[in-house]
Each structure stands twice: as C-alpha cells, then as structure tokens.
Design a protein around this motif. Structure first.
Motif, PDB file in Angstrom:
ATOM      1  N   TYR A 173      48.336  15.530 -34.268  1.00 27.59           N
ATOM      2  CA  TYR A 173      49.477  14.608 -33.294  1.00 27.59           C
ATOM      3  C   TYR A 173      49.827  13.394 -34.058  1.00 27.59           C
ATOM      4  O   TYR A 173      50.477  12.252 -33.859  1.00 27.59           O
ATOM      5  N   ALA A 174      48.391  12.459 -33.658  1.00 26.79           N
ATOM      6  CA  ALA A 174      48.015  10.911 -34.046  1.00 26.79           C
ATOM      7  C   ALA A 174      48.321  10.102 -35.402  1.00 26.79           C
ATOM      8  O   ALA A 174      49.243   9.577 -35.613  1.00 26.79           O
TER       9      ALA A 174
ATOM     10  N   LEU B 151      50.630  12.106 -37.053  1.00 32.79           N
ATOM     11  CA  LEU B 151      52.118  12.790 -38.004  1.00 32.79           C
ATOM     12  C   LEU B 151      53.050  11.129 -36.992  1.00 32.79           C
ATOM     13  O   LEU B 151      53.412  11.192 -37.554  1.00 32.79           O
ATOM     14  N   ASP B 152      52.242  10.266 -35.672  1.00 32.29           N
ATOM     15  CA  ASP B 152      52.933   9.623 -34.893  1.00 32.29           C
ATOM     16  C   ASP B 152      51.855   8.149 -35.789  1.00 32.29           C
ATOM     17  O   ASP B 152      51.742   7.365 -34.834  1.00 32.29           O
ATOM     18  N   ARG B 153      51.386   7.837 -36.823  1.00 33.50           N
ATOM     19  CA  ARG B 153      50.663   7.425 -37.422  1.00 33.50           C
ATOM     20  C   ARG B 153      51.385   5.902 -37.090  1.00 33.50           C
ATOM     21  O   ARG B 153      52.339   5.672 -37.158  1.00 33.50           O
TER      22      ARG B 153
ATOM     23  N   GLY C  13      51.722   4.750 -34.277  1.00 35.67           N
ATOM     24  CA  GLY C  13      52.565   4.641 -33.207  1.00 35.67           C
ATOM     25  C   GLY C  13      52.302   4.466 -31.926  1.00 35.67           C
ATOM     26  O   GLY C  13      51.131   4.573 -31.425  1.00 35.67           O
ATOM     27  N   ARG C  14      52.715   4.578 -30.478  1.00 33.14           N
ATOM     28  CA  ARG C  14      51.670   4.479 -28.889  1.00 33.14           C
ATOM     29  C   ARG C  14      51.050   5.664 -29.214  1.00 33.14           C
ATOM     30  O   ARG C  14      49.867   5.173 -28.664  1.00 33.14           O
ATOM     31  N   PHE C  15      51.200   7.078 -29.335  1.00 29.33           N
ATOM     32  CA  PHE C  15      50.091   7.803 -29.122  1.00 29.33           C
ATOM     33  C   PHE C  15      48.951   7.466 -30.000  1.00 29.33           C
ATOM     34  O   PHE C  15      47.914   7.573 -29.603  1.00 29.33           O
ATOM     35  N   ASP C  16      48.891   7.571 -31.109  1.00 28.15           N
ATOM     36  CA  ASP C  16      48.081   7.288 -31.732  1.00 28.15           C
ATOM     37  C   ASP C  16      47.668   5.723 -31.286  1.00 28.15           C
ATOM     38  O   ASP C  16      46.125   5.980 -31.854  1.00 28.15           O
ATOM     39  N   ARG C  17      48.328   4.865 -31.177  1.00 26.18           N
ATOM     40  CA  ARG C  17      47.472   3.827 -30.514  1.00 26.18           C
ATOM     41  C   ARG C  17      46.160   3.373 -29.726  1.00 26.18           C
ATOM     42  O   ARG C  17      45.005   3.528 -29.270  1.00 26.18           O
TER      43      ARG C  17
ATOM     44  N   ARG D  41      42.582  13.047 -37.556  1.00 25.77           N
ATOM     45  CA  ARG D  41      43.315  12.484 -37.682  1.00 25.77           C
ATOM     46  C   ARG D  41      42.635  11.812 -39.111  1.00 25.77           C
ATOM     47  O   ARG D  41      44.162  11.953 -40.106  1.00 25.77           O
TER      48      ARG D  41
END
Lengths: 318, 267
Positions: A123-124, A126-128, A130-134, A205
């Motif tokens: 998920y992180a 795909l969400d590079r 983004g908030r979840f990633d950070r 990731r």
C-alpha cells in the motif's frame, strides 16, 4: 526446484550443522585454564578439587580430546544430547517438551509480521509520498529502533498493567483452554513480530517500487488489464523474491528475540531452561539448546531458500 | 549531509554525557537510600528514585557510559581485527587469504544472542565477557566489507601508480588502499555500535550482561519490571533512553551511508 539442487542444499545444511557442533564442542576447550574449574568457580573463590574432578569425569574431560569429540558427535547422531549437570535430566527430553512452544511463538510472530508488513508495504508503494507512506515509514524507523524486550515490557505495562485487558504472561495448553491459550499467545507474538514486520514493510515497499518501474508492468497496463491484476499478479509476485530473502536473513534476529520475549512473558519455551542453565553454568543443557536452535536456524533458512526457488525458478538453476 | 545533523547531534550529546558523567554533580548512581524507595521527583533527583532508592537520572547517565563503553570497545576491537583480516583476504592470495575471510562466516551460523549465552556460560557474566562476545559477533561484517572493498579497489590506476613508484605492500595497504575504503568501514562501525548497544542491553536485561549494581539501561529495565505496578515511570525512562539512542544511531548510520556512498551522495 530440482532434486539435485535440493540434495546440494541439504548437504550444505548437514555440513554447517557439523561445523556448528564442532565449534560448540571446541568452545569448552578453547577457554584458558581448566573448563571444569571455570564452570564451578563463582566470584574468584576456588572450587573444591573433589567436585572439579567429579565434573571433569562427568563432562568426559579426563579422556583424550579426540575420544571426547567422537563420543560427542556419536551422541548427537543417536539423538543423545547428554544430561543436565544440575538434575541429571536428559537434555533431549527438556527440549522435546519445550521446542513446540517456541516454534508456535515463532510461527505466530512470523505470520503476524507477514500479514501486517507485506500489505502495508504494498500500500505504501502505491501511495508513494502520500500520508500513509510517510506515517508508516516513520513508524517503521521507530519499530526498528525499539529493542524487542522493550516492546514486550511496554506491551505488558500498557495492556496488562494499565488497561488490564490482556494477561501479563504465562501459558495454558491449547487442549486445556484454547481461548486462553490464544490470548496468552497474542502479546508475545506481537512483540516478536515487530522487527520482522518493519523489515518486511521496508523491503516490500522498495521491491514494489522497483517492480512497478519495469516494462512488463507498462505492457500489462497497456493491454488493458485491471489495476488489481497488474499489481497482484504481475508486480507483487516479482516483488516477493527480495522479501523472502529478507525473511531468511532476519530469522537469526527473530530466534534470538524469542529468548527475550519468552522471558518477558513467562512463556515456557526453550528460553526458560536456557537462561536457567546459563545462570547455573549447566554446560550440557546450554550446548543442547544452542545446537537445537542453531540447527533450527539452518533448517528455516533452507525452507526460505526453497520458497525462494519456487517463486523464482532461476534461483535453482544458477 | 543535512540529514546527518539531527541524529549526529543527538548521538554526540549522549556520548558527551557518557564521557563526562564523572564531571557532573550527580548523586552516586549505586548509593542506596532505602528510606526513599520508589520516591517521585524531588530536589536533587529530577526523575525520582528506584527500588533501592538510587537516583534514576544519575543511573541513566552512568548507564549510558556502561552501554556505550561496551558497545564502542567491542566495535573497535571487531573493527581492528576484522579490517586486518579483510585486508589480508583481499590483498593476498591462496588458502590463507581465503580462510581469513571465510572462516569468519562460521559466526553467522549462530543466532547472535545464543552464541553470546554460550560464552557467558563458560566465562561468567561481566563487561569483559560482553566485549569479547560482541567483538567476535561483529568480526565477520568488518572482514567481509573490507575484503569486498579491497577487491574492488586494488586494480585501480592510483594503486597501480603507487606500486609503480615503488611503494611497499604495507604502505600500499595502509596509506593507499585503506583511506580509499574508509567510508564503508565507517558505516560498518556505526552499524556495529548500534547493534552492540541493543545486544548489551538485552543480555543485561536477562541478568547475564553487566553485573549489578553497576548501572546499565538493560539492568534498569529489568529492575523496574518488578515494581511496574507502583512506579510505571521507572520503566519508561530507561526504555525511552535506549530507544532514542538506538533510533538516533540508526538514522546516523543511514545518513552516513547516503553521504559516503557516491551513488546516493548527490540526492
């Protein structure tokens, strides 16, 4: 995965197991001075000569070193790990009783780590940026820094001591009370899982980002495959190889962490007799347990290599 | 380079506190005061007292001295021996060169904490045993890194040039090769120190590392576990000190690696 490949791998494991056994055997003889005297000495007081002689005989130290070595290896082949110096209990029986509990803890911890670390890593990626990633990357850095016994102790402080929703530790056989058994397993398994989950997250990731940049992904997208199919069939399968490698590399840390976690949660696995034996200088018991866990380590690594070869057939051919 | 400042500063602060512990006007970290068992914060004891009435803040600072002392000593011993073996292995030829690096890999067959427990059984717990075990555990890392770096560097033109100028092998290795591979070795050193802090605290937590009453973060957590109910904060301080130190060290390692690795240095 060809039979020849597997045979070669098995031969390596046997050779390494022999090496490990030899080193453990030599360790007793490499220390300066008389090992029997060393094991009996406490805080600079010389032990009484009669008990030193008795221990020398019990450990077989009075025989020539090659005879001792042959007897040691012969014993191992017959599954005889000797008896405890403290209570004459066979080391193998102690291990047979406790190994399944340790394995259960390792399996539960690994399962949690995979179930949390891999999807979060996907998920992180795909969400590079983004908030979840950070947030997840920050949490990972913290998880990698907290020692496993600190996590365990803080889990007890939070869930058992403060919130009082989980037991602080202990053990009940599954056959006796399945619900309580699983409840007692939860916190130690989480403590064990934390490091592996963080490592798996990072690796998944990074491997996903690498795999996403490949031409075949563009091709798969261009021919109109659904995004989910592209990610789960094309990208994830290729991203899993490095993840499996890391899983293998991390097993040593995981097995060591188990010793600490079992101690924190009073989980009666291998670590209880191991720590008692180290404290009581019960050498045969320590040797038996260290050998068992080290061989276990080698076997888990073999299993990981087999999974690796299954995921990526090129591995077995190189 | 910017990413190095914050973790680097924090690590420097802890190292400085550990070095200067005897200079601070701190209460004796092992003096017991049973009347003030588990006392909360008070004048002269900002973080209160532990289960024997010893000053917690003082024990934290002196504990840093123990943990970092053991960690740096073992990383340095492992570094000096491991780099020497790696240089021999990378530069020399034949069985001796091969064995000097590959024989180290034997250590990697054991889960680290178990090898440590085996040695503690034989030699008994204590700081000296810890330093011995930890340096053995981190030897292979140094030997491998040095070996690989020497192999990649030894064919370079500047090494050839120095050789053509008539430099002796010892000069070549120590003055030409070693400075050029110092980066990865430095990264390895920072990794070994961070790993040694973790393992030392773990063994002390099990009661098989640093011998009480010497202050050590692992021992403090071990002691505070028993009084968790009355004084939960006693558990929190050493846990926080340990975690923050390791976090800062890990970030410093990452930063160092990025700064010293030419492939990522520009980013």
């Amino acid at each position: 995965m060809s039979a020849a490949w597997l045979a070669r791998k098995l031969a390596t494991v046997v050779a390494l197991a022999w090496l490990v056994a030899t080193i453990v055997f030599l360790a007793l003889h490499m220390v300066p001075g008389d090992p029997a005297e060393l094991l009996l000495s406490t805080g600079g007081v010389s032990p009484d000569p009669a008990s030193v002689a008795e221990l020398r005989e019990k450990l077989g130290l009075d025989r020539p070193i090659l005879v001792q070595y042959a007897a040691f290896l012969g014993g191992l082949l017959r599954g005889d790990l000797g008896t405890s110096l403290v209570d004459d209990y066979p080391v193998l029986s102690e291990i047979a009783l406790r190994l399944p509990r340790t394995l259960e803890l390792i399996a539960a911890g690994t399962a949690i780590a995979i179930l949390v670390g891999v999807p979060a890593g996907v998920y992180a990626a795909l969400d590079r940026g983004g908030r979840f990633d950070r947030v997840a990357s920050g949490v990972t850095a913290l998880l990698l820094a907290v020692p496993v016994f600190v996590v365990g102790t803080l889990l007890v402080l939070l869930f058992a001591q403060t919130l009082r929703i989980m037991p602080a530790g202990g053990f009940v056989a599954f056959s006796q009370d399945p619900a309580q058994h699983l409840k007692l397993l939860t916190l130690p398994a989480i403590a064990i899982a934390k490091g592996l989950a963080a490592v798996l997250f990072r690796m998944t990731r990074a491997a996903m980002l690498d795999a996403l940049a490949n031409d075949y992904v563009r091709t798969a997208r261009a021919k109109g495959l659904s995004p989910n199919r592209v990610i789960f069939v094309h990208v994830l399968r290729n991203a899993l190889n490095p993840v499996v490698t890391v899983l293998g590399l991390h097993m040593g840390t995981l097995l060591g962490g188990t010793v600490l976690v079992e101690y924190v949660f009073n989980w009666p696995g291998m670590s209880t007799p191991l720590l008692r034996a180290v404290e009581g200088r019960d050498y045969p018991m320590v040797v038996g347990i260290v050998l068992t866990i080290s061989v276990l380590f080698l076997l888990i690594n073999l299993l990981v290599e087999m999974i690796h070869a299954w995921l990526d057939p090129r591995v077995a051919h190189s | 380079m910017k990413r190095l400042w914050l973790p680097g500063g924090f690590v420097a602060l802890i190292v400085l506190a550990a070095l200067c512990a005897p200079l601070f006007p701190l209460p004796d970290p092992i003096r017991q005061d049973v009347a003030n068992r588990l006392a909360g914060p008070m004048a002269g004891s900002w973080l209160g007292r532990d289960e024997f009435g010893r000053d917690v803040f003082s024990r934290l600072v002196w504990g840093a001295r123990t943990s970092l002392g053991v960690a740096f000593a073992s990383a340095l011993v492992a570094g000096i021996i491991g780099v020497t073996l790696g240089l021999i292995g990378g530069w020399g030829k034949g069985a001796a060169a091969f064995l000097s690096v590959r024989s180290m890999d034997v250590v990697l067959c054991f889960p680290p904490i178990l090898l440590a427990l085996l040695v503690v059984t034989l030699l008994g717990p204590g700081a000296a045993t810890l330093i011995l075990v930890l340096s053995v555990l981190y030897l292979p890392g140094f030997a491998r890194v040095t070996h690989a770096e020497v192999l990649s560097v030894k064919g370079r033109d500047y090494v050839e040039a120095a050789r053509a100028l008539g430099a002796r092998p010892s000069y070549l290795l120590l003055r030409t090769v070693l400075p050029n591979i110092a980066g990865p070795i430095l990264v390895q050193l920072s990794l070994a120190v961070a790993a040694a802090v973790v393992l030392e605290s773990g063994l002390s937590f099990l009661g098989l590392g640093v011998v009480p009453p010497a202050p050590s973060w692992g021992l403090m957590i071990r002691g505070a576990r028993a009084t968790m109910e009355q004084a939960p904060l006693l558990l929190v301080w050493p846990c926080a000190a340990l975690t923050l130190t390791i976090l800062a060290m890990n970030l410093l390692c990452d930063g160092l690696r990025d700064a010293l690795d030419p492939r990522t240095a520009g980013r």
